[in-house]
Design a protein around this motif. Sequence first.
Motif, mmCIF file in Angstrom:
data_model
loop_
_atom_site.group_PDB
_atom_site.id
_atom_site.type_symbol
_atom_site.label_atom_id
_atom_site.label_comp_id
_atom_site.label_asym_id
_atom_site.label_seq_id
_atom_site.Cartn_x
_atom_site.Cartn_y
_atom_site.Cartn_z
ATOM 1 N N UNK A 1 -11.227 -1.724 -1.426
ATOM 2 C CA UNK A 1 -10.965 -1.288 -0.054
ATOM 3 C C UNK A 1 -9.461 -1.193 0.163
ATOM 4 N N UNK A 2 -8.932 0.024 0.248
ATOM 5 C CA UNK A 2 -7.488 0.190 0.441
ATOM 6 C C UNK A 2 -7.075 -0.076 1.886
ATOM 7 N N UNK B 1 -3.712 7.801 -11.116
ATOM 8 C CA UNK B 1 -3.268 6.598 -11.824
ATOM 9 C C UNK B 1 -4.449 5.830 -12.430
ATOM 10 N N UNK B 2 -5.569 5.840 -11.718
ATOM 11 C CA UNK B 2 -6.758 5.114 -12.188
ATOM 12 C C UNK B 2 -7.602 5.942 -13.151
ATOM 13 N N UNK C 1 -0.655 -1.163 -6.063
ATOM 14 C CA UNK C 1 -0.748 -1.257 -7.521
ATOM 15 C C UNK C 1 -1.918 -2.160 -7.912
ATOM 16 N N UNK C 2 -2.143 -3.222 -7.143
ATOM 17 C CA UNK C 2 -3.276 -4.119 -7.420
ATOM 18 C C UNK C 2 -4.608 -3.381 -7.220
ATOM 19 N N UNK C 3 -4.679 -2.531 -6.194
ATOM 20 C CA UNK C 3 -5.890 -1.732 -5.973
ATOM 21 C C UNK C 3 -6.151 -0.814 -7.173
ATOM 22 N N UNK C 4 -5.091 -0.197 -7.699
ATOM 23 C CA UNK C 4 -5.241 0.699 -8.846
ATOM 24 C C UNK C 4 -5.733 -0.094 -10.062
ATOM 25 N N UNK C 5 -5.193 -1.287 -10.278
ATOM 26 C CA UNK C 5 -5.675 -2.142 -11.369
ATOM 27 C C UNK C 5 -7.158 -2.468 -11.178
ATOM 28 N N UNK D 1 0.837 -1.208 0.000
ATOM 29 C CA UNK D 1 0.000 0.000 0.000
ATOM 30 C C UNK D 1 0.869 1.255 0.000
ATOM 31 N N UNK D 2 1.129 1.817 -1.176
ATOM 32 C CA UNK D 2 2.080 2.925 -1.285
ATOM 33 C C UNK D 2 1.491 4.227 -1.803
ATOM 34 N N UNK D 3 0.303 4.193 -2.422
ATOM 35 C CA UNK D 3 -0.244 5.391 -3.047
ATOM 36 C C UNK D 3 -1.298 6.051 -2.170
ATOM 37 N N UNK D 4 -1.141 7.362 -1.963
ATOM 38 C CA UNK D 4 -2.191 8.113 -1.284
ATOM 39 C C UNK D 4 -3.354 8.237 -2.259
ATOM 40 N N UNK D 5 -4.511 8.664 -1.763
ATOM 41 C CA UNK D 5 -5.721 8.656 -2.576
ATOM 42 C C UNK D 5 -5.597 9.534 -3.820
#
Length: 152
Positions: A43-44, A25-26, A56-60, A15-19
């Motif tokens: 759900x992050x 990215x999305x 990165x998986x959340x963004x995908x 979990x590296x990206x802030x909202x």
Amino acid sequence: MASRPRLPRPDDEAPVFVISVAAELAGMHAQTLRQYDRIGLVTPSRTRGGGRRYSARDVEMLREVQRLSQEEGISLPGIARILELENRVDALQARIAEVTLEAERLRIAAFGGSRVFSVGPGGEIFASRLGERPRRRPGGGSASQALVLWRP
């Protein structure tokens, strides 16, 4: 020429990206990500202070939700059901892999890794252990010494 040390790369689950970064990215608005989090679509992870952190998986996953919604015309509850079923399929496939490995382990333990059969001249089949000679026909006579090794 000395090469630069390689920087560690986070894995897809980190979990590296802030909202705001995840939204960019999305290709979405940050408020959309908050809505998806509220309804349980994506759900992050959370920081100690409660801030969202996306992997990165959340963004995908966010991109896939957007694709299903915009290109396929699927409602958000429909997308939630699709994601739930995909998660079930993944879990079942992982379980099948576990059971397959366990079955193979048990087969090797029971049969030494191979089954050996001998066949009599009349077509009789005899199970043997690895290293055993084929059985001879009752009453003597010559029998084939051929062995067949069967591996599934």
